[in-house]
Design a protein around this motif. Structure first.
Motif, PDB file in Angstrom:
ATOM      1  N   GLU A   1       0.838  -1.193   0.000  1.00 23.60           N
ATOM      2  CA  GLU A   1       0.000   0.000   0.000  1.00 23.60           C
ATOM      3  C   GLU A   1       0.879   1.252   0.000  1.00 23.60           C
ATOM      4  OE1 GLU A   1      -0.284  -2.583   2.053  1.00 23.60           O
ATOM      5  OE2 GLU A   1      -2.074  -3.466   1.136  1.00 23.60           O
ATOM      6  N   ALA A   2       1.976   1.163   0.730  1.00 21.38           N
ATOM      7  CA  ALA A   2       2.891   2.295   0.784  1.00 21.38           C
ATOM      8  C   ALA A   2       3.405   2.620  -0.619  1.00 21.38           C
ATOM      9  CB  ALA A   2       4.056   2.002   1.727  1.00 21.38           C
ATOM     10  N   TRP A   3       3.736   1.581  -1.371  1.00 21.40           N
ATOM     11  CA  TRP A   3       4.227   1.830  -2.731  1.00 21.40           C
ATOM     12  C   TRP A   3       3.164   2.500  -3.592  1.00 21.40           C
ATOM     13  CZ3 TRP A   3       8.035   3.031  -5.550  1.00 21.40           C
ATOM     14  CH2 TRP A   3       7.878   3.061  -6.938  1.00 21.40           C
ATOM     15  N   LYS A   4       1.913   2.072  -3.396  1.00 24.57           N
ATOM     16  CA  LYS A   4       0.833   2.702  -4.166  1.00 24.57           C
ATOM     17  C   LYS A   4       0.816   4.208  -3.920  1.00 24.57           C
ATOM     18  CE  LYS A   4      -2.461  -1.032  -4.774  1.00 24.57           C
ATOM     19  NZ  LYS A   4      -3.525  -1.781  -4.086  1.00 24.57           N
ATOM     20  N   PHE A   5       1.045   4.593  -2.690  1.00 25.37           N
ATOM     21  CA  PHE A   5       1.035   6.022  -2.397  1.00 25.37           C
ATOM     22  C   PHE A   5       2.228   6.723  -3.050  1.00 25.37           C
ATOM     23  CE2 PHE A   5       2.227   9.774   0.076  1.00 25.37           C
ATOM     24  CZ  PHE A   5       1.060  10.506  -0.054  1.00 25.37           C
ATOM     25  N   ILE A   6       3.388   6.080  -2.983  1.00 26.86           N
ATOM     26  CA  ILE A   6       4.571   6.707  -3.585  1.00 26.86           C
ATOM     27  C   ILE A   6       4.343   6.941  -5.078  1.00 26.86           C
ATOM     28  CG2 ILE A   6       7.007   6.378  -4.157  1.00 26.86           C
ATOM     29  CD1 ILE A   6       7.413   4.950  -1.588  1.00 26.86           C
ATOM     30  N   GLU A   7       3.843   5.907  -5.726  1.00 27.55           N
ATOM     31  CA  GLU A   7       3.584   5.984  -7.155  1.00 27.55           C
ATOM     32  C   GLU A   7       2.638   7.143  -7.470  1.00 27.55           C
ATOM     33  OE1 GLU A   7       1.798   2.405  -8.542  1.00 27.55           O
ATOM     34  OE2 GLU A   7       3.141   2.267 -10.259  1.00 27.55           O
ATOM     35  N   PHE A   8       1.613   7.238  -6.636  1.00 28.86           N
ATOM     36  CA  PHE A   8       0.593   8.264  -6.824  1.00 28.86           C
ATOM     37  C   PHE A   8       1.172   9.659  -6.578  1.00 28.86           C
ATOM     38  CE2 PHE A   8      -2.858  10.890  -5.087  1.00 28.86           C
ATOM     39  CZ  PHE A   8      -3.816  10.752  -6.079  1.00 28.86           C
ATOM     40  N   ALA A   9       1.857   9.809  -5.451  1.00 32.21           N
ATOM     41  CA  ALA A   9       2.295  11.138  -5.038  1.00 32.21           C
ATOM     42  C   ALA A   9       3.385  11.706  -5.936  1.00 32.21           C
ATOM     43  CB  ALA A   9       2.785  11.103  -3.589  1.00 32.21           C
ATOM     44  N   THR A  10       4.234  10.844  -6.476  1.00 28.41           N
ATOM     45  CA  THR A  10       5.348  11.362  -7.269  1.00 28.41           C
ATOM     46  C   THR A  10       4.992  11.491  -8.750  1.00 28.41           C
ATOM     47  OG1 THR A  10       6.234   9.135  -7.494  1.00 28.41           O
ATOM     48  CG2 THR A  10       7.123  10.475  -5.717  1.00 28.41           C
ATOM     49  N   SER A  11       3.753  11.152  -9.090  1.00 28.72           N
ATOM     50  CA  SER A  11       3.331  11.305 -10.493  1.00 28.72           C
ATOM     51  C   SER A  11       3.285  12.780 -10.871  1.00 28.72           C
ATOM     52  CB  SER A  11       1.951  10.675 -10.679  1.00 28.72           C
ATOM     53  OG  SER A  11       1.003  11.421  -9.945  1.00 28.72           O
ATOM     54  N   ALA A  12       3.363  13.043 -12.183  1.00 27.14           N
ATOM     55  CA  ALA A  12       3.440  14.434 -12.641  1.00 27.14           C
ATOM     56  C   ALA A  12       2.244  15.279 -12.185  1.00 27.14           C
ATOM     57  CB  ALA A  12       3.606  14.470 -14.161  1.00 27.14           C
ATOM     58  N   PRO A  13       1.005  14.810 -12.334  1.00 28.17           N
ATOM     59  CA  PRO A  13      -0.112  15.686 -11.943  1.00 28.17           C
ATOM     60  C   PRO A  13      -0.089  16.047 -10.453  1.00 28.17           C
ATOM     61  CG  PRO A  13      -0.922  13.691 -13.051  1.00 28.17           C
ATOM     62  CD  PRO A  13       0.545  13.534 -12.920  1.00 28.17           C
ATOM     63  N   ILE A  14       0.329  15.106  -9.623  1.00 28.69           N
ATOM     64  CA  ILE A  14       0.323  15.387  -8.185  1.00 28.69           C
ATOM     65  C   ILE A  14       1.464  16.337  -7.820  1.00 28.69           C
ATOM     66  CG2 ILE A  14       0.555  14.358  -5.883  1.00 28.69           C
ATOM     67  CD1 ILE A  14      -2.105  13.835  -7.214  1.00 28.69           C
ATOM     68  N   GLN A  15       2.626  16.137  -8.441  1.00 26.73           N
ATOM     69  CA  GLN A  15       3.727  17.091  -8.195  1.00 26.73           C
ATOM     70  C   GLN A  15       3.316  18.489  -8.622  1.00 26.73           C
ATOM     71  OE1 GLN A  15       7.686  16.272  -9.354  1.00 26.73           O
ATOM     72  NE2 GLN A  15       7.742  14.230  -8.435  1.00 26.73           N
ATOM     73  N   LYS A  16       2.574  18.530  -9.708  1.00 27.08           N
ATOM     74  CA  LYS A  16       2.100  19.822 -10.200  1.00 27.08           C
ATOM     75  C   LYS A  16       1.145  20.444  -9.174  1.00 27.08           C
ATOM     76  CE  LYS A  16      -0.209  21.867 -14.160  1.00 27.08           C
ATOM     77  NZ  LYS A  16      -0.757  21.638 -15.511  1.00 27.08           N
ATOM     78  N   LEU A  17       0.283  19.602  -8.641  1.00 24.98           N
ATOM     79  CA  LEU A  17      -0.660  20.067  -7.621  1.00 24.98           C
ATOM     80  C   LEU A  17       0.085  20.636  -6.408  1.00 24.98           C
ATOM     81  CD1 LEU A  17      -3.841  19.735  -6.689  1.00 24.98           C
ATOM     82  CD2 LEU A  17      -2.854  17.968  -5.227  1.00 24.98           C
ATOM     83  N   LEU A  18       1.112  19.932  -5.978  1.00 29.21           N
ATOM     84  CA  LEU A  18       1.857  20.365  -4.791  1.00 29.21           C
ATOM     85  C   LEU A  18       2.603  21.674  -5.078  1.00 29.21           C
ATOM     86  CD1 LEU A  18       2.014  19.303  -1.962  1.00 29.21           C
ATOM     87  CD2 LEU A  18       4.159  18.169  -2.517  1.00 29.21           C
ATOM     88  N   HIS A  19       3.032  21.828  -6.310  1.00 32.72           N
ATOM     89  CA  HIS A  19       3.659  23.099  -6.672  1.00 32.72           C
ATOM     90  C   HIS A  19       2.643  24.230  -6.635  1.00 32.72           C
ATOM     91  CE1 HIS A  19       4.658  26.253  -9.628  1.00 32.72           C
ATOM     92  NE2 HIS A  19       5.777  26.245  -8.934  1.00 32.72           N
ATOM     93  N   GLU A  20       1.449  23.932  -7.186  1.00 22.40           N
ATOM     94  CA  GLU A  20       0.411  24.937  -7.232  1.00 22.40           C
ATOM     95  C   GLU A  20       0.002  25.368  -5.831  1.00 22.40           C
ATOM     96  OE1 GLU A  20      -2.227  23.866 -10.703  1.00 22.40           O
ATOM     97  OE2 GLU A  20      -3.633  24.068  -9.026  1.00 22.40           O
ATOM     98  N   ARG A  21      -0.167  24.364  -4.940  1.00 24.10           N
ATOM     99  CA  ARG A  21      -0.661  24.658  -3.601  1.00 24.10           C
ATOM    100  C   ARG A  21       0.426  25.229  -2.701  1.00 24.10           C
ATOM    101  NH1 ARG A  21      -5.245  21.929  -1.593  1.00 24.10           N
ATOM    102  NH2 ARG A  21      -6.715  21.684  -3.302  1.00 24.10           N
ATOM    103  N   GLU A  22       1.610  24.654  -2.762  1.00 26.24           N
ATOM    104  CA  GLU A  22       2.626  24.954  -1.750  1.00 26.24           C
ATOM    105  C   GLU A  22       3.910  25.536  -2.337  1.00 26.24           C
ATOM    106  OE1 GLU A  22       2.111  24.721   1.404  1.00 26.24           O
ATOM    107  OE2 GLU A  22       0.241  23.580   1.490  1.00 26.24           O
ATOM    108  N   GLY A  23       3.981  25.656  -3.649  1.00 19.89           N
ATOM    109  CA  GLY A  23       5.169  26.228  -4.260  1.00 19.89           C
ATOM    110  C   GLY A  23       6.393  25.331  -4.192  1.00 19.89           C
TER     111      GLY A  23
END
Lengths: 283, 415, 280
Positions: free
Chosen positions: B314-336
Motif C-alpha cells: 500500500e505504501a508503494w501505491k502512495f509513492i507511485e501516486f504522489a510522485t506522479s506528474a499531476p500530483i507534483q504539479k498540484l503540490l507546486h500549485e498549492r505549496e510552491g
C-alpha cells in the motif's frame, strides 16, 4: 512501635520509579557500551581514550558548567535575599522572577540568537550606541564570546531555579536568631556571614549539585544557538552523544561516552560531599 | 480522552479484520514537515478517492529537519512499525539504507521509470547500486543578486569567483549594505555552501573511485576564497559565521546585501507584497572558477518505504501516486514546492505561476548530491568544524584541508 | 536619623526590585510586543521596538488553526501528574531517610543522586522501546512516569534537607499521642514543610511543562501533543523560516497557566516553619 522493616517501606515508591525508568535504561546503556562491531569488549572505551573530540567537548562542558554555576549562585543568592524582604506586591514579584525558568528553552534560545546577532542584535546595538564598544560585536562568531553568550543565556534562564531553592532555605531560618544577633550588636553584613550563610549551606549545596548536573548535561540552548560552533568550541558532551546516536547511528560508542561522563560527574559529586563533610565537622 | 483513543483503536482494528476478507483496508503513516501540510492533505484525499480502502495519516510534528530525523531514527532503532513511508532528506538515504532500514525499490522503480526525473535527485537516491527513494521535491543552492544595484553600476551578473568578489567590493557600502551573505554557521548549511565553491574550482571530497581527495589545491583555493570574502576583503557582515538561511534571507530581504547564496525558497518571499527588494532580485547559478563549471548543492526530499512497515504494498501505491506528474504539479500549485520531474519545468501552468523556473531548471540540472556515503554525517561534522575554524581565523585554509583529510580518514577507519 | 535610614533602605529596595523585574521580564515583554506586531514588522531590520499597528492576527492563527486548547490541557495534565507523582513518591522516602534513622541512609541517598547524573538523551531510546512495547504511545502516562522519575532524586534531596530541620520534639509528642509514622508525615511534617513542598512542586512542574525530547518522541497524535511540541509544529511556510509572531503568541498564551500556578503555590513558601504552629 513500628518494626524496622516497615520503615523501609517508605522507600518503595522511589525504588520502583528509579529502578524502572532510570536504572534499567542505565544498566542497558552500560551493557551496550561493551558492544562493538566485533562483539563484546572494551573497544568503545579504548576508542574514547584516543578521541580528541571527546576531550574537547568535556573541556567545553566544564568551562560552561563552572562559569554558569558561579554566576547563578551569586545572582541567585542576591535575588533570593531581595525577594525574602517583605514588601507589598512581593507575591507578584516572586512569580515574575520565575518567568525565565518557565519559558520553553528551545524557543528562548532562538530569541537569544537574535539578541546576539552582530548587526541587528540588541546586545551589540546597546553597547555600540552607549559607546562601550567601538564597533558592532559578532557575539556568537568567536569561541570566547560565543561561550560567554551561552553562559549569559543560561544564567538568565536558570538563576530563578537557584533563587527559589535558596528562598525556601531563607524562609526556614528562624527570625529569632537574627533578633538575638541584632541585640548583640551585629550589623547586617555580620549577620549575613554569621547566620544566613552557614544556615543556608545545605540549600546552597543542593542548588550547586542539581544545577551543576543540569549544566553539565546542557543541550537545547547550545543546539539552537551555536550547534557547537564556531570551530567546535562550544560543543558539549550532550551534543556529542546526541550526534553519535542520531547522527552517526552508533549507540554503543555513545553509551561508552555516557558512562565516562557519568564517572566524571560521580567523582565530582564525591569530592563535593567529602569537602562538605569536612566543613561540617569544622563548624 | 482515554476512551476516545480506545474507541479509535477498536474501530481501527475492527476495520483491519473486516478488511482482510476483501481488499486490504489500511492506514499508512508518513512523517512530514508541517510547512506544507495543507497540500499534502489534499494529496491524501485524492489518494483515498482513487483507493477508497486506503488512508494516509500525515504526522507533521516539527519544522526542524533534525527533529524529524531523530524521530525516524528512534523508531528504526526500536524496530517500530509506526511509519510505513519515510519522507527523506537526500543525505539520509545512504545512512538509513546501510543500516537496512529501507526497502530497495529497484523492481518497482526501474531505470526506465527514472528517465523523467532530474539526474541529481536520482543519483542521490541510490546507495551501493540500489535505489531507496523516489524524488518528490527538489532543492538546490543558487546565487541571488540585486538587479537594480548591478544595473546602476553597469555590471553584468557575475559568473566567476573573482567577478563576484570584485562586484562585492565595488558595490558594498558598509554598514548598511554588505557585499555577500552566505550560511557560515557551523552546521550542515556551511558544508553545502563550501561544496559549491569546491566544485566550482573543480575539486571534490571523494573522487569517482571513492578515494578521499579533500586535501587538494582546489580545496585550499575554494576555502581561501571564502576566507578572503569574510576576513580579507570583508564583504560579509562580521557575524556571517553565525548565520543560517534565515539570517541571510532577512539581511538580503531588508536590502542590506548585494549577493546572497540561498535555496530557492527565498525567491517567493523576496517577491512578496511589501518586500523592500520586490522586483529588484535576480538569480543565477552559483559562480565558478574561470574555465570550470558551476555546480549547486542538491537538497530535496523523496519518499521511501520502511523495512518495518506492515503495509509495504500500500505504501508503494502512495509513492507511485504522489510522485506522479499531476500530483507534483498540484503540490507546486498549492505549496510552491519544486517538482523533480523534468517535464514539469516545461509545463505552461507552472511557468506561468513561477516564471523563474526556466533559470531554476538550469541550476537543478547542474546540481550535485553531497558525497553519497553511509558515514556522511560524520564526514560533514568534521568538515563543518574545520571550515568554521578557518572562517574565524583559527586555521589557515591549508591547515583546514589537511586536518579534514586526516580526521575523515581516521573516522572512516573506526567501525 | 533612623527614619532617614529607613527611607534610603526603602528606595534601595524599590530600585533593586525594579531591576529584578526588568531583568526577568524584558525578554518576555519582547515576546508580548512581537506577538501583536503585524507579520512584516516582526522580521524588519533593524527591529521596531513598539508595534506601529496592533494586530491579533498571530493569536487568531495559533488558536484557530491549531488545537492549542488541547495542548495546554495535555501539558497541565502531564505536569500536574508528574509533580504529584514525584512528590507522592519522594516525600515518604525523604521522610524515612531524614527522620527514621534507617541503616544505610547515606548510601541510599547517594544511590538516589546517582539517578540524576545521566544526560537525559540516554534515556530516550530505552524508554521509547518500553513505551512502544507497552502500547503507551500517546498516553499521558508515558510522560508522567518518566518526568516524575527523572525528578525524584531532586525531590528526595530537597525534602530530605528540609525534613531534617523539623524539630524532633514535635514528632516525639505526636508519637506519644498515638500517631502512626504515616500520620506524622501527613499531619505534621508535610504541613510544616510547606515552603519546601511548594518550591519542589514549582520546579518539577516547570520541568515537565517545558520538556520537549520525550514528549516529541512519545506523542505522535496531534491531539496528544504538549505545548512545547505544539510550538514546534508552528511553521513559517518553509523549513528555513521561523514564524516569530506565532511563536511569540504561543509563548504568551502558555506562560499564563504557569504564572497562575506559581502565584498559587508561592503563597505557600512564606508559610510553614516561620508561620503557624512551630517555632524553631
Amino acid at each position: 512501635m513500628d518494626s524496622v522493616l516497615k520503615r523501609y517501606l517508605f522507600l518503595i515508591p522511589v525504588a520502583i520509579l528509579l529502578g524502572l525508568i532510570v536504572f534499567y535504561p542505565v544498566l542497558r546503556c552500560a551493557g551496550l557500551s561493551f558492544t562493538t562491531h566485533d562483539g563484546l569488549g572494551f573497544g568503545n572505551y579504548a576508542r574514547a581514550f584516543g578521541d580528541a573530540r571527546l576531550a574537547a567537548t568535556l573541556w567545553n562542558t566544564t568551562v560552561f558548567t563552572v562559569f554558569s554555576l558561579v554566576l547563578e549562585i551569586i545572582l541567585g543568592l542576591a535575588l533570593a535575599l531581595c525577594i525574602n524582604v517583605s514588601f507589598r506586591g512581593r507575591g507578584i514579584v516572586r512569580a515574575i522572577v520565575l518567568i525565565p525558568w518557565a519559558l520553553p528553552p528551545a524557543v528562548m534560545a532562538l530569541g537569544w540568537t537574535w539578541i546576539f546577532n552582530d548587526v541587528y542584535g540588541v546586545a551589540s546595538d546597546i553597547l555600540y550606541r552607549t559607546g562601550l564598544a567601538s564597533e558592532k560585536i559578532a557575539w556568537l562568531a568567536t569561541p570566547g564570546k560565543a561561550m560567554l553568550s551561552l553562559v549569559i543565556a543560561d544564567v538568565w534562564k536558570t538563576t530563578p531555579f537557584v533563587a527559589i531553592i535558596l528562598l525556601a532555605g531563607l524562609q526556614s531560618i528562624p527570625k529569632s536568631l537574627y533578633e538575638a544577633a541584632a541585640i548583640d550588636g551585629a550589623g547586617p553584613v555580620r549577620r549575613f556571614f554569621m547566620i544566613t550563610l552557614p544556615l543556608l549551606r545545605p540549600h546552597l549545596l543542593l542548588a550547586v549539585l542539581f544545577r551543576g548536573i543540569q549544566a553539565f548535561g546542557v543541550f537545547d540552548l547550545i543546539w539552537v544557538m551555536t550547534r557547537g560552533g564556531p570551530a567546535g568550541s562550544t560543543e558539549t558532551i550532550s551534543l556529542y552523544i546526541y550526534r553519535i546516536i542520531y547522527g552517526y547511528l552508533n549507540p554503543g560508542y555513545a553509551a561508552a561516552l555516557t558512562i565516562i561522563a557519568f564517572l566524571i560527574l560521580l567523582a565530582v559529586a564525591v569530592i563535593i560531599s567529602i569537602l562538605n563533610r569536612r566543613q561540617h565537622e569544622l563548624a | 480522552m482515554n476512551w476516545f483513543f480506545r474507541a479509535i483503536i477498536v474501530l481501527a482494528s475492527a476495520g483491519l479484520i473486516v478488511g482482510c476478507t476483501g481488499e486490504k483496508e489500511a492506514t499508512i503513516t508518513i512523517l512530514i514537515s508541517p510547512d506544507h501540510i495543507k497540500g499534502w492533505k489534499a494529496i491524501g484525499e485524492a489518494f483515498s478517492k482513487k483507493y477508497p480502502n486506503l488512508k494516509v495519516n500525515f504526522e507533521a510534528p516539527s519544522s526542524s529537519t533534525d527533529d524529524r530525523q531523530t524521530k525516524y531514527t528512534t523508531c528504526f532503532l526500536a524496530e517500530d512499525a509506526a511509519y510505513d513511508l519515510v519522507y527523506m532528506d537526500i543525505i539520509w538515504v545512504p545512512k538509513f539504507a546501510s543500516k537496512g532500514w529501507l526497502e530497495p525499490l529497484d523492481d518497482k522503480f526501474p531505470e526506465s521509470a527514472r528517465a523523467d526525473f532530474l539526474p541529481g535527485d536520482i543519483e542521490g537516491s541510490i546507495y551501493k547500486g540500489k535505489i531507496y527513494r523516489v524524488p518528490m521535491q527538489s532543492d538546490a543552492g543558487m546565487l541571488y543578486f540585486r538587479k537594480d544595484l548591478l544595473e546602476k553600476a553597469k555590471l553584468k551578473p557575475p559568473q566567476t569567483f573573482s567577478e563576484l568578489m570584485r562586484a562585492c567590493t565595488k558595490l558594498q557600502k558598509k554598514p548598511d549594505l554588505y557585499g555577500y551573505v552566505f550560511q557560515g554557521k557551523q552546521y550542515e548549511g556551511l558544508v553545502c555552501n563550501f561544496l559549491e565553491i569546491l566544485w566550482g574550482y573543480g575539486g571534490d571530497v571523494f573522487d569517482s573511485d571513492g578515494k578521499l581527495v579533500i586535501n587538494s589545491p582546489e580545496a585550499v583555493k575554494a576555502l581561501g576564497w571564502l576566507v578572503d570574502a569574510v576576513r580579507n576583503y570583508q564583504v560579509c557582515p562580521m557575524g556571517v559565521t553565525t548565520y543560517n538561511e534565515e539570517e541571510c534571507h532577512r539581511t538580503f530581504q531588508e536590502g542590506h546585501a548585494v549577493f546572497m547564496r540561498n535555496w530557492p525558497y527565498a525567491w517567493s518571499m523576496t517577491q512578496q507584497e511589501g518586500s523592500p527588494v520586490k522586483g529588484k532580485v535576480g538569480i543565477v547559478p552559483m559562480v565558478h572558477a574561470a574555465g570550470k563549471k558551476s555546480a549547486a548543492t542538491l537538497g530535496g526530499w523523496g519518499i521511501g518505504i520502511s523495512k518495518f512497515s506492515n503495509n509495504k504494498k500500500e505504501a508503494w501505491k502512495f509513492i507511485e501516486f504522489a510522485t506522479s506528474a499531476p500530483i507534483q504539479k498540484l503540490l507546486h500549485e498549492r505549496e510552491g514546492l519544486i517538482p523533480t520531474r523534468k517535464s514539469l519545468f516545461k509545463d505552461k501552468d507552472i511557468l506561468e505561476k513561477s516564471p523563474h523556473y526556466g533559470k531554476l531548471y538550469k541550476v537543478l540540472l547542474g546540481a550535485r548530491p553531497r558525497p553519497v556515503h553511509e558515514r556522511y554525517t560524520e564526514i560533514s561534522d568534521i568538515m563543518q568544524k574545520h571550515l568554521s575554524a578557518s572562517l574565524i581565523g583559527d586555521e589557515t585554509p591549508r591547515q583546514a584541508a589537511r586536518l579534514m583529510a586526516v580526521e575523515i580518514e581516521v573516522a572512516l577507519g573506526q567501525k | 536619623m533612623n527614619s532617614h535610614k529607613k527611607t534610603t533602605n526603602r528606595i534601595l529596595l524599590i530600585v533593586l526590585v525594579a531591576l529584578i523585574i526588568s531583568y526577568s521580564l524584558a525578554p518576555f515583554l519582547w515576546q508580548v510586543l512581537t506577538s501583536i506586531k503585524p507579520e512584516k514588522e516582526v522580521i524588519s531590520i533593524p527591529p521596531t521596538y513598539l508595534p506601529t499597528k496592533v494586530s491579533f492576527e498571530n493569536y487568531k492563527k495559533v488558536f484557530m488553526e491549531k488545537p492549542f486548547g488541547w495542548w495546554i490541557f495535555n501539558s497541565v495534565l502531564v505536569a500536574m501528574g508528574a509533580t504529584l507523582l514525584a512528590l507522592a513518591a519522594g516525600a515518604p522516602a525523604a521522610y524515612a531517610l531524614a527522620r527514621l534513622r534507617l541503616r544505610g541512609t547515606g548510601v541510599i541517598l547517594k544511590l538516589i543522586l546517582v539517578g540524576a547524573l545521566f544526560p537525559q538523551i540516554v534515556y530516550l531510546l530505552p524508554l521509547f522501546e518500553m513505551v512502544s512495547a507497552l502500547g503507551l504511545m500517546n498516553n499521558p502516562l508515558a510522560l508522567i512516569i518518566p518526568y516524575a522519575a527523572l525528578n525524584v532524586p531532586f525531590v528526595v534531596w530537597i525534602l530530605y534537607s528540609f525534613f531534617r530541620q523539623v524539630p524532633g520534639d514535635l514528632e516525639d509528642a505526636a508519637l506519644v499521642d498515638g500517631f502512626s509514622r504515616t500520620g506524622i508525615l501527613v499531619k505534621i511534617i508535610l504541613p510544616v514543610s510547606a515552603p519546601a513542598l511548594a518550591t519542589t512542586a514549582i520546579l518539577v512542574f516547570i520541568f515537565a511543562w517545558n520538556e520537549f525530547l520525550f514528549a516529541f518522541a512519545f506523542m505522535s497524535r496531534k491531539l496528544a501533543y504538549t505545548v512545547p511540541v505544539g510550538i514546534a509544529t508552528l511553521s513559517g511556510g518553509s523549513p528555513y523560516v521561523i514564524p516569530w509572531g506565532q511563536i511569540a503568541a504561543a509563548i504568551v498564551i502558555t506562560t499564563m497557566p504557569v504564572v497562575i500556578i506559581i502565584l498559587a503555590l508561592q503563597r505557600r513558601i512564606v508559610q510553614g516553619l516561620t508561620a503557624g504552629s512551630v517555632k524553631g
